[in-house]
Scaffold this motif. Structure first.
Motif, PDB file in Angstrom:
ATOM      1  N   ALA A 197       0.823  -1.212   0.000  1.00  0.00           N
ATOM      2  CA  ALA A 197       0.000   0.000   0.000  1.00  0.00           C
ATOM      3  C   ALA A 197       0.859   1.265   0.000  1.00  0.00           C
ATOM      4  CB  ALA A 197      -0.936  -0.006   1.203  1.00  0.00           C
ATOM      5  N   THR A 198       1.910   1.304   0.843  1.00  0.00           N
ATOM      6  CA  THR A 198       2.746   2.519   0.878  1.00  0.00           C
ATOM      7  C   THR A 198       3.529   2.679  -0.414  1.00  0.00           C
ATOM      8  OG1 THR A 198       4.623   1.381   1.956  1.00  0.00           O
ATOM      9  CG2 THR A 198       2.950   2.388   3.389  1.00  0.00           C
ATOM     10  N   ALA A 199       3.988   1.579  -0.992  1.00  0.00           N
ATOM     11  CA  ALA A 199       4.713   1.672  -2.261  1.00  0.00           C
ATOM     12  C   ALA A 199       3.809   2.214  -3.360  1.00  0.00           C
ATOM     13  CB  ALA A 199       5.263   0.309  -2.649  1.00  0.00           C
ATOM     14  N   ALA A 200       2.552   1.757  -3.392  1.00  0.00           N
ATOM     15  CA  ALA A 200       1.606   2.245  -4.398  1.00  0.00           C
ATOM     16  C   ALA A 200       1.295   3.719  -4.188  1.00  0.00           C
ATOM     17  CB  ALA A 200       0.334   1.414  -4.357  1.00  0.00           C
ATOM     18  N   ARG A 201       1.122   4.131  -2.907  1.00  0.00           N
ATOM     19  CA  ARG A 201       0.832   5.542  -2.629  1.00  0.00           C
ATOM     20  C   ARG A 201       1.969   6.446  -3.083  1.00  0.00           C
ATOM     21  NH1 ARG A 201      -1.614   3.725   2.261  1.00  0.00           N
ATOM     22  NH2 ARG A 201       0.249   4.235   3.480  1.00  0.00           N
ATOM     23  N   LYS A 202       3.191   5.962  -3.004  1.00  0.00           N
ATOM     24  CA  LYS A 202       4.355   6.736  -3.437  1.00  0.00           C
ATOM     25  C   LYS A 202       4.592   6.651  -4.943  1.00  0.00           C
ATOM     26  CE  LYS A 202       6.997   6.272   0.895  1.00  0.00           C
ATOM     27  NZ  LYS A 202       8.265   5.768   1.502  1.00  0.00           N
ATOM     28  N   GLY A 203       3.726   5.962  -5.633  1.00  0.00           N
ATOM     29  CA  GLY A 203       3.932   5.773  -7.057  1.00  0.00           C
ATOM     30  C   GLY A 203       5.199   4.992  -7.351  1.00  0.00           C
ATOM     31  N   TYR A 204       5.623   4.168  -6.406  1.00  0.00           N
ATOM     32  CA  TYR A 204       6.823   3.336  -6.522  1.00  0.00           C
ATOM     33  C   TYR A 204       8.092   4.173  -6.713  1.00  0.00           C
ATOM     34  CZ  TYR A 204       3.130  -0.049  -7.027  1.00  0.00           C
ATOM     35  OH  TYR A 204       2.000  -0.782  -6.812  1.00  0.00           O
ATOM     36  N   ARG A 205       8.067   5.379  -6.181  1.00  0.00           N
ATOM     37  CA  ARG A 205       9.231   6.247  -6.236  1.00  0.00           C
ATOM     38  C   ARG A 205       9.705   6.555  -4.820  1.00  0.00           C
ATOM     39  NH1 ARG A 205       5.545   8.374  -9.828  1.00  0.00           N
ATOM     40  NH2 ARG A 205       6.148   8.381 -12.032  1.00  0.00           N
ATOM     41  N   ASN A 206      10.998   6.803  -4.709  1.00  0.00           N
ATOM     42  CA  ASN A 206      11.600   7.181  -3.423  1.00  0.00           C
ATOM     43  C   ASN A 206      11.254   6.171  -2.329  1.00  0.00           C
ATOM     44  OD1 ASN A 206      12.628   9.676  -4.514  1.00  0.00           O
ATOM     45  ND2 ASN A 206      10.547  10.487  -4.370  1.00  0.00           N
ATOM     46  N   LEU A 207      11.336   4.901  -2.677  1.00  0.00           N
ATOM     47  CA  LEU A 207      11.083   3.863  -1.695  1.00  0.00           C
ATOM     48  C   LEU A 207      12.289   3.725  -0.774  1.00  0.00           C
ATOM     49  CD1 LEU A 207       9.465   1.132  -3.987  1.00  0.00           C
ATOM     50  CD2 LEU A 207       8.357   3.022  -2.773  1.00  0.00           C
ATOM     51  N   ARG A 208      12.017   3.389   0.469  1.00  0.00           N
ATOM     52  CA  ARG A 208      13.094   3.266   1.462  1.00  0.00           C
ATOM     53  C   ARG A 208      13.691   1.859   1.387  1.00  0.00           C
ATOM     54  NH1 ARG A 208      12.472   3.130   8.018  1.00  0.00           N
ATOM     55  NH2 ARG A 208      14.703   3.186   8.508  1.00  0.00           N
ATOM     56  N   PRO A 209      14.957   1.725   1.025  1.00  0.00           N
ATOM     57  CA  PRO A 209      15.545   0.388   0.897  1.00  0.00           C
ATOM     58  C   PRO A 209      15.788  -0.258   2.255  1.00  0.00           C
ATOM     59  CG  PRO A 209      17.229   2.046   0.553  1.00  0.00           C
ATOM     60  CD  PRO A 209      15.922   2.786   0.693  1.00  0.00           C
ATOM     61  N   LEU A 210      15.949  -1.556   2.225  1.00  0.00           N
ATOM     62  CA  LEU A 210      16.246  -2.303   3.452  1.00  0.00           C
ATOM     63  C   LEU A 210      17.492  -1.787   4.123  1.00  0.00           C
ATOM     64  CD1 LEU A 210      15.843  -4.781   5.352  1.00  0.00           C
ATOM     65  CD2 LEU A 210      17.161  -6.111   3.685  1.00  0.00           C
ATOM     66  N   SER A 211      18.513  -1.457   3.345  1.00  0.00           N
ATOM     67  CA  SER A 211      19.770  -0.947   3.900  1.00  0.00           C
ATOM     68  C   SER A 211      20.331   0.089   2.946  1.00  0.00           C
ATOM     69  CB  SER A 211      20.776  -2.089   4.096  1.00  0.00           C
ATOM     70  OG  SER A 211      21.007  -2.768   2.877  1.00  0.00           O
ATOM     71  N   PRO A 212      21.151   1.013   3.442  1.00  0.00           N
ATOM     72  CA  PRO A 212      21.676   2.080   2.586  1.00  0.00           C
ATOM     73  C   PRO A 212      22.964   1.663   1.880  1.00  0.00           C
ATOM     74  CG  PRO A 212      22.344   2.469   4.849  1.00  0.00           C
ATOM     75  CD  PRO A 212      21.496   1.215   4.864  1.00  0.00           C
ATOM     76  N   GLY A 213      23.273   2.374   0.811  1.00  0.00           N
ATOM     77  CA  GLY A 213      24.597   2.278   0.224  1.00  0.00           C
ATOM     78  C   GLY A 213      24.831   1.087  -0.678  1.00  0.00           C
ATOM     79  N   MET A 214      25.979   1.128  -1.359  1.00  0.00           N
ATOM     80  CA  MET A 214      26.435   0.065  -2.252  1.00  0.00           C
ATOM     81  C   MET A 214      27.356  -0.835  -1.451  1.00  0.00           C
ATOM     82  SD  MET A 214      24.972   1.171  -5.081  1.00  0.00           S
ATOM     83  CE  MET A 214      25.756   0.586  -6.566  1.00  0.00           C
ATOM     84  N   PHE A 215      26.861  -1.969  -1.001  1.00  0.00           N
ATOM     85  CA  PHE A 215      27.622  -2.751  -0.025  1.00  0.00           C
ATOM     86  C   PHE A 215      27.441  -4.237  -0.312  1.00  0.00           C
ATOM     87  CE2 PHE A 215      28.926  -2.253   4.744  1.00  0.00           C
ATOM     88  CZ  PHE A 215      30.054  -3.001   4.479  1.00  0.00           C
ATOM     89  N   GLY A 216      28.083  -4.715  -1.398  1.00  0.00           N
ATOM     90  CA  GLY A 216      28.015  -6.125  -1.730  1.00  0.00           C
ATOM     91  C   GLY A 216      28.821  -6.977  -0.762  1.00  0.00           C
ATOM     92  N   TYR A 217      28.350  -8.185  -0.513  1.00  0.00           N
ATOM     93  CA  TYR A 217      29.001  -9.148   0.393  1.00  0.00           C
ATOM     94  C   TYR A 217      29.250  -8.533   1.773  1.00  0.00           C
ATOM     95  CZ  TYR A 217      29.871 -11.662  -3.963  1.00  0.00           C
ATOM     96  OH  TYR A 217      29.721 -12.302  -5.165  1.00  0.00           O
ATOM     97  N   SER A 218      28.284  -7.826   2.265  1.00  0.00           N
ATOM     98  CA  SER A 218      28.455  -7.126   3.541  1.00  0.00           C
ATOM     99  C   SER A 218      28.135  -8.026   4.727  1.00  0.00           C
ATOM    100  CB  SER A 218      27.532  -5.902   3.582  1.00  0.00           C
ATOM    101  OG  SER A 218      27.555  -5.327   4.879  1.00  0.00           O
ATOM    102  N   GLY A 219      29.110  -8.184   5.615  1.00  0.00           N
ATOM    103  CA  GLY A 219      28.846  -8.869   6.869  1.00  0.00           C
ATOM    104  C   GLY A 219      28.048  -8.007   7.825  1.00  0.00           C
ATOM    105  N   LEU A 220      28.197  -6.684   7.713  1.00  0.00           N
ATOM    106  CA  LEU A 220      27.468  -5.779   8.601  1.00  0.00           C
ATOM    107  C   LEU A 220      25.971  -5.798   8.299  1.00  0.00           C
ATOM    108  CD1 LEU A 220      29.840  -2.663   8.594  1.00  0.00           C
ATOM    109  CD2 LEU A 220      29.581  -4.385  10.391  1.00  0.00           C
ATOM    110  N   ARG A 221      25.629  -5.656   7.026  1.00  0.00           N
ATOM    111  CA  ARG A 221      24.214  -5.567   6.668  1.00  0.00           C
ATOM    112  C   ARG A 221      23.476  -6.881   6.946  1.00  0.00           C
ATOM    113  NH1 ARG A 221      25.212  -0.998   7.303  1.00  0.00           N
ATOM    114  NH2 ARG A 221      25.541   0.566   5.671  1.00  0.00           N
ATOM    115  N   THR A 222      24.115  -8.016   6.680  1.00  0.00           N
ATOM    116  CA  THR A 222      23.452  -9.283   6.972  1.00  0.00           C
ATOM    117  C   THR A 222      23.292  -9.473   8.477  1.00  0.00           C
ATOM    118  OG1 THR A 222      25.618 -10.333   6.688  1.00  0.00           O
ATOM    119  CG2 THR A 222      24.072 -10.493   4.857  1.00  0.00           C
ATOM    120  N   ALA A 223      24.267  -9.007   9.259  1.00  0.00           N
ATOM    121  CA  ALA A 223      24.136  -9.105  10.716  1.00  0.00           C
ATOM    122  C   ALA A 223      23.002  -8.223  11.222  1.00  0.00           C
ATOM    123  CB  ALA A 223      25.451  -8.706  11.387  1.00  0.00           C
ATOM    124  N   GLN A 224      22.834  -7.051  10.602  1.00  0.00           N
ATOM    125  CA  GLN A 224      21.731  -6.166  10.986  1.00  0.00           C
ATOM    126  C   GLN A 224      20.380  -6.820  10.732  1.00  0.00           C
ATOM    127  OE1 GLN A 224      22.991  -2.735   8.581  1.00  0.00           O
ATOM    128  NE2 GLN A 224      22.804  -1.491  10.419  1.00  0.00           N
TER     129      GLN A 224
END
Length: 444
Positions: A144-171
């Motif tokens: 519902a929130t994604a549709a209300r925003k027109g699928y723009r400016n959605l908040r990602p699960l985690s910030p930044g470009m961080f492939g193979y991140s041990g920090l983000r998976t631990a979070q």
């Protein structure tokens, strides 16, 4: 059938869930009572054939694809697909297909198409094994929130470009645990799970299995990821290219052919450890790849992935352990030598993607095609080896109308499938985009 009935008696659920997969790879499901299931196992059941007569938005195709009367098609449960859904109180679940239907659904059913290709492989003496891997974006949104925003400016699960991140998976340890454990309890074992490049991007590799089982698990993996994401307050998207500024989502296919316990792709005396059969299989995919793109890239958005530097191929080429090519040959020894077809996007229908890869490979073996194209060394984007791939869905659909494709998949299926892709392309051509308005509104 008796084994399935005995299995059901072990569960106290008053109903079961059954699902079919439509032409877009979307799971269409309903609940039926335990009592009805008994007759269903023996005689099949009715499922409205509109699931092959409408698009992903439930709009009925306007180009003579749909059955005007929307009759019930004859669906059959797949007993070997039985499992329970851990996040629905261990509710019993079955897949179904339409291989026995004599109408439009039987001609269009993707799972039935793959069944026919698998039977052909078996007739040639091969057991095909596939290991799909998927990338997807996770957002801190609800539908519902994604549709209300027109699928723009959605908040990602985690910030930044961080492939193979041990920090983000631990979070996100709880989500990671659920993806591993609950999917395994759902009959889908993962070999690996990690963050990919991009905010909120994850990638998972599914353990390799025989082709049909691999496709079943791939369809249910995508469904399971989405449903588990909801439980964590997230939305998961397997859209091929949700952002022009970020890499897209691949749905790569690792594959090999076997006879018993022998990997037929491996030959220690062959070029790069490849057998003649593997070279022919690779040559078949190279030859047919430009005309099979709608199987691997079925949507308008799919083609936004195929740009230089995007980790997605732009030409029908191959290389040894080269991730910039369409086909990545992996010399993994007697048990692990395999081919990775890197063209499919995460939005592809798993049944159709696996059917296309396998059928093209078998075509190469049947016709004893020579792998005379040079392997790409270095970046494929800087070279012109291989035929360019279609750059949009309209062109890809046109390129698919060949006698070879009709022979491989049947004229009835190809006609139905291409009409659905042409419908999708025409809907897009009729849309006025934000880009057009911003560019031409004042200055044109």
């Amino acid at each position: 059938m008796q084994a399935t009935l005995d299995w059901l008696r072990e569960h106290s659920a008053s109903h079961v869930k059954v699902a079919v997969t439509d032409i877009d790879g979307i799971l269409r499901a309903k609940y039926i009572s335990r009592e009805k299931l008994t007759g269903t196992l023996e005689h099949g059941f009715g499922f409205c054939n509109v699931v092959f007569g409408w698009d992903g938005q439930d709009t009925v195709y306007g180009n003579h694809v749909a059955d005007a009367g929307f009759a019930d098609a004859s669906a059959r449960l797949v007993p070997e697909s039985r499992r329970t859904i851990p996040w629905e109180n261990d509710l019993p679940f079955f897949l179904a297909d339409f291989r026995d239907d004599e109408g439009p659904a039987g001609a269009a059913c993707p799972r039935s198409l793959l069944h026919r290709v698998v039977v052909k492989a078996e007739g040639m003496g091969f057991t095909a094994r596939f290991g799909p891997e998927y990338e997807w974006f996770a957002y801190r949104e609800t539908p519902a929130t994604a549709a209300r925003k027109g699928y723009r400016n959605l908040r990602p699960l985690s910030p930044g470009m961080f492939g193979y991140s041990g920090l983000r998976t631990a979070q996100q340890a709880g989500l990671m645990q659920d993806l591993f454990d609950k999917l395994a309890a759902f009959g889908i074992e993962l070999e690996g799970l990690h963050t990919e490049t991009g905010p909120g991007v994850l990638e998972a590799a599914i353990a390799h299995r025989e082709a049909m089982e691999a496709a079943d698990r791939a369809v249910l993996f995508k469904q399971g990821v989405k449903e588990l994401a909801y439980q964590h307050g997230l939305v998961a998207s397997f859209m091929a290219k949700p952002s022009a500024d970020l890499p897209g989502c691949g749905g790569h296919l690792h594959q090999s052919l076997w006879r018993g316990e022998q990997n037929i792709f491996h030959d220690p005396g062959g070029r790069h450890g490849m057998s003649t059969v593997m070279e022919q299989y690779v040559a078949g995919q190279i030859a047919l790849l430009p005309s099979l793109m709608p199987f691997f890239a079925p949507n308008v958005n799919s083609y936004k992935r195929y740009v230089p530097g995007s980790w997605a191929a732009t030409r029908a080429n191959w290389g040894i352990d080269n991730r910039t090519t369409a086909l990545r040959v992996i010399p993994g020894g007697a048990s692990a030598t395999r081919l990775e077809t890197r063209v499919p996007g995460a939005d592809a229908n798993p049944y159709l993607a696996i059917a296309a890869a396998l059928a093209a490979g078998l075509y190469g073996i049947e016709n004893e095609l020579a792998l005379d194209q040079d392997p790409v060394r270095g970046s494929a984007y800087d070279q012109t080896i291989g035929e360019p791939l279609p750059v949009h869905l309209g062109g890809a659909a046109g390129a698919m109308r060949t006698p070879e494709v009709a022979d491989l998949f049947g004229q009835n299926f190809v006609d139905h499938f291409l009409r659905t892709r042409e419908w999708e392309w025409q809907r897009y051509l009729g849309a006025v985009t934000d880009w057009e308005v911003g560019r031409y509104f004042e200055l044109a």
